[in-house]
Design an enzyme around this catalytic site. Structure first.
Site, PDB file in Angstrom:
ATOM      1  N   SER A  26       3.355   0.140  11.765  1.00 42.06           N
ATOM      2  CA  SER A  26       3.461  -1.288  12.082  1.00 42.06           C
ATOM      3  C   SER A  26       2.700  -2.133  11.050  1.00 42.06           C
ATOM      4  O   SER A  26       3.096  -3.266  10.759  1.00 42.06           O
ATOM      5  CB  SER A  26       2.970  -1.579  13.506  1.00 42.06           C
ATOM      6  OG  SER A  26       1.583  -1.386  13.611  1.00 42.06           O
ATOM      7  N   ASN A  27       1.619  -1.580  10.492  1.00 38.98           N
ATOM      8  CA  ASN A  27       0.911  -2.326   9.437  1.00 38.98           C
ATOM      9  C   ASN A  27       1.749  -2.410   8.159  1.00 38.98           C
ATOM     10  O   ASN A  27       1.731  -3.429   7.468  1.00 38.98           O
ATOM     11  CB  ASN A  27      -0.449  -1.685   9.141  1.00 38.98           C
ATOM     12  CG  ASN A  27      -1.518  -2.178  10.101  1.00 38.98           C
ATOM     13  OD1 ASN A  27      -1.920  -3.339  10.040  1.00 38.98           O
ATOM     14  ND2 ASN A  27      -1.962  -1.314  11.007  1.00 38.98           N
ATOM     15  N   LEU A 101      -4.302   9.336   7.988  1.00 38.21           N
ATOM     16  CA  LEU A 101      -5.373  10.057   8.679  1.00 38.21           C
ATOM     17  C   LEU A 101      -6.102  11.078   7.814  1.00 38.21           C
ATOM     18  O   LEU A 101      -6.998  11.756   8.292  1.00 38.21           O
ATOM     19  CB  LEU A 101      -4.806  10.743   9.932  1.00 38.21           C
ATOM     20  CG  LEU A 101      -4.253   9.774  10.986  1.00 38.21           C
ATOM     21  CD1 LEU A 101      -3.720  10.529  12.189  1.00 38.21           C
ATOM     22  CD2 LEU A 101      -5.333   8.783  11.419  1.00 38.21           C
ATOM     23  N   LEU A 103      -8.230  12.354   4.227  1.00 38.25           N
ATOM     24  CA  LEU A 103      -9.117  11.862   3.172  1.00 38.25           C
ATOM     25  C   LEU A 103      -8.323  11.857   1.858  1.00 38.25           C
ATOM     26  O   LEU A 103      -7.631  12.834   1.554  1.00 38.25           O
ATOM     27  CB  LEU A 103     -10.320  12.803   3.074  1.00 38.25           C
ATOM     28  CG  LEU A 103     -11.614  12.261   2.505  1.00 38.25           C
ATOM     29  CD1 LEU A 103     -12.099  11.063   3.313  1.00 38.25           C
ATOM     30  CD2 LEU A 103     -12.693  13.348   2.512  1.00 38.25           C
ATOM     31  N   ASN A 118      -8.150   0.087   2.814  1.00 32.45           N
ATOM     32  CA  ASN A 118      -7.836   0.637   4.136  1.00 32.45           C
ATOM     33  C   ASN A 118      -8.095  -0.420   5.194  1.00 32.45           C
ATOM     34  O   ASN A 118      -8.870  -1.361   4.979  1.00 32.45           O
ATOM     35  CB  ASN A 118      -8.739   1.856   4.401  1.00 32.45           C
ATOM     36  CG  ASN A 118      -8.418   2.542   5.722  1.00 32.45           C
ATOM     37  OD1 ASN A 118      -7.252   2.676   6.101  1.00 32.45           O
ATOM     38  ND2 ASN A 118      -9.456   2.953   6.444  1.00 32.45           N
ATOM     39  N   HIS A 120      -9.348  -0.634   9.253  1.00 33.29           N
ATOM     40  CA  HIS A 120      -9.944   0.155  10.330  1.00 33.29           C
ATOM     41  C   HIS A 120      -9.982  -0.711  11.592  1.00 33.29           C
ATOM     42  O   HIS A 120     -10.358  -1.890  11.517  1.00 33.29           O
ATOM     43  CB  HIS A 120     -11.356   0.587   9.932  1.00 33.29           C
ATOM     44  CG  HIS A 120     -11.992   1.500  10.930  1.00 33.29           C
ATOM     45  ND1 HIS A 120     -11.681   2.842  11.015  1.00 33.29           N
ATOM     46  CD2 HIS A 120     -12.902   1.252  11.907  1.00 33.29           C
ATOM     47  CE1 HIS A 120     -12.379   3.387  12.008  1.00 33.29           C
ATOM     48  NE2 HIS A 120     -13.127   2.442  12.557  1.00 33.29           N
ATOM     49  N   ASP A 161     -14.479   5.681   5.817  1.00 33.66           N
ATOM     50  CA  ASP A 161     -14.841   4.381   6.395  1.00 33.66           C
ATOM     51  C   ASP A 161     -16.145   3.789   5.858  1.00 33.66           C
ATOM     52  O   ASP A 161     -16.805   3.014   6.551  1.00 33.66           O
ATOM     53  CB  ASP A 161     -14.943   4.489   7.931  1.00 33.66           C
ATOM     54  CG  ASP A 161     -13.628   4.909   8.561  1.00 33.66           C
ATOM     55  OD1 ASP A 161     -12.577   4.547   8.011  1.00 33.66           O
ATOM     56  OD2 ASP A 161     -13.651   5.595   9.595  1.00 33.66           O
TER      57      ASP A 161
HETATM   58  C1  GRF Z   1      -4.036   1.061  12.976  1.00 31.84           C
HETATM   59  O1  GRF Z   1      -4.767   0.773  14.138  1.00 31.84           O
HETATM   60  C2  GRF Z   1      -4.983   1.154  11.808  1.00 31.84           C
HETATM   61  O2  GRF Z   1      -6.104   0.335  11.921  1.00 31.84           O
HETATM   62  C3  GRF Z   1      -5.432   2.569  11.870  1.00 31.84           C
HETATM   63  O3  GRF Z   1      -4.281   3.275  12.281  1.00 31.84           O
HETATM   64  C4  GRF Z   1      -3.411   2.432  13.012  1.00 31.84           C
HETATM   65  C5  GRF Z   1      -2.076   2.491  12.346  1.00 31.84           C
HETATM   66  O4  GRF Z   1      -1.076   1.853  13.040  1.00 31.84           O
HETATM   67  N1  GRF Z   1      -6.025   2.956  10.622  1.00 31.84           N
HETATM   68  P1  GRF Z   1       0.348   1.677  12.366  1.00 31.84           P
HETATM   69  O5  GRF Z   1       0.852   3.051  11.939  1.00 31.84           O
HETATM   70  O6  GRF Z   1       0.219   0.763  11.202  1.00 31.84           O
HETATM   71  O7  GRF Z   1       1.224   1.116  13.449  1.00 31.84           O
END
Ligand code: GRF
Length: 246
Positions: A26-27, A101, A103, A118, A120, A161
């Site tokens: 979604s991002n 997810l 490194l 990134n 978070h 992070d």
């Molecule tokens: C988001 O909450 C982001 O902050 C975290 O993983 C999630 C990814 O969501 N790192 P999406 O795959 O972008 O929907």
């Protein structure tokens, strides 16, 4: 109106972005939508989307947009593309982690210093580090009793992070929240903050140099999304009402 030659130069100056994602994407979608809205003034183009997971929704979203995708080799599944080769093949100059997810290998971090970012889903440096992803983050925030969580966009170094923070935005934690309700509230803000940070870094408005140990963050374009106060006071008042349960 700008001429064709000038338009070509502007295009050539845009960052070539590789998005790495393990999840729904979604991002990634929010970034693509933001770039669509910005049109020719966007700071970059997503030239490849790579994932460690074949089933990642991000790959599907990229394919639908005609963006090349790549399935990365991992220690668990060695058959796949090597990240370095993917970046080279697509001439990427900026790596955007969007729910990735794993490194990023240290040699890639070294080669892309100040060019890996990134997002978070909490206010770093709290609630970060190994194992702190997805629902684990939100559960830990709720268990701690914190009243405020949020979104952090940061540069990536070789520790989970821990890289230099670029932008943060607070999100309230309400009594009665569970990890799902909090995750949804935070994600909505991620979709607003992260595309703007990516654009700022891609366009060179926000840079990070670490020369001879002296780390320097330069932010020449501070937009409202990077500050704590919303534009209109009425919206701030509305937020405070919500937080106090008025
Ligand atoms: C988001 O909450 C982001 O902050 C975290 O993983 C999630 C990814 O969501 N790192 P999406 O795959 O972008 O929907």
């Amino acid at each position: 109106m700008i001429g064709r030659a000038e338009a070509n130069t502007i295009r050539a100056m845009r960052s070539r972005i590789a998005v790495l994602a393990s999840g729904g994407g979604s991002n990634l979608q929010a970034l693509l939508d933001h770039f669509d809205r910005l049109g020719d003034s966007r700071g970059g183009d997503v030239v490849v989307v790579a994932s460690d997971r074949k089933a990642a929704g991000a790959l599907e979203r990229a394919t639908q947009r005609g963006i090349p995708v790549s399935l990365l080799a991992t220690t668990q599944r060695p058959v796949g593309d090597a990240l370095g080769e993917v970046l080279e093949r697509h001439e990427a100059d900026l790596i955007v982690l969007a729910g990735y997810l794993r490194l990023v290998p240290p040699e890639v971090i070294r080669a892309f210093e100040g060019r890996v970012i990134n997002v978070h889903p909490a206010l770093l440096p709290a609630f970060g580090g190994p194992g702190m992803y997805g629902q684990h983050v939100h559960r830990a925030v709720i268990a701690s009793g914190a009243r405020v969580s949020g979104v952090t966009a940061h540069f990536v170094d070789d520790v989970y992070d821990r890289g230099r923070i670029i932008a943060q935005w607070p999100v309230p934690v309400f009594a009665g929240d569970d990890e799902h309700s909090l995750a949804a509230r935070v994600l909505r803000v991620e979709h607003l903050v992260y595309p703007r940070v990516v654009d700022a870094v891609a366009a060179g408005r926000t840079t990070f140099h670490n020369c001879a140990g002296a780390a320097e963050l330069s932010v020449s374009d501070v937009r409202p999304a990077f500050t704590l106060l919303p534009h209109e006071d009425s919206r701030l008042a509305e937020n405070i009402d919500l937080a106090l349960g008025c």
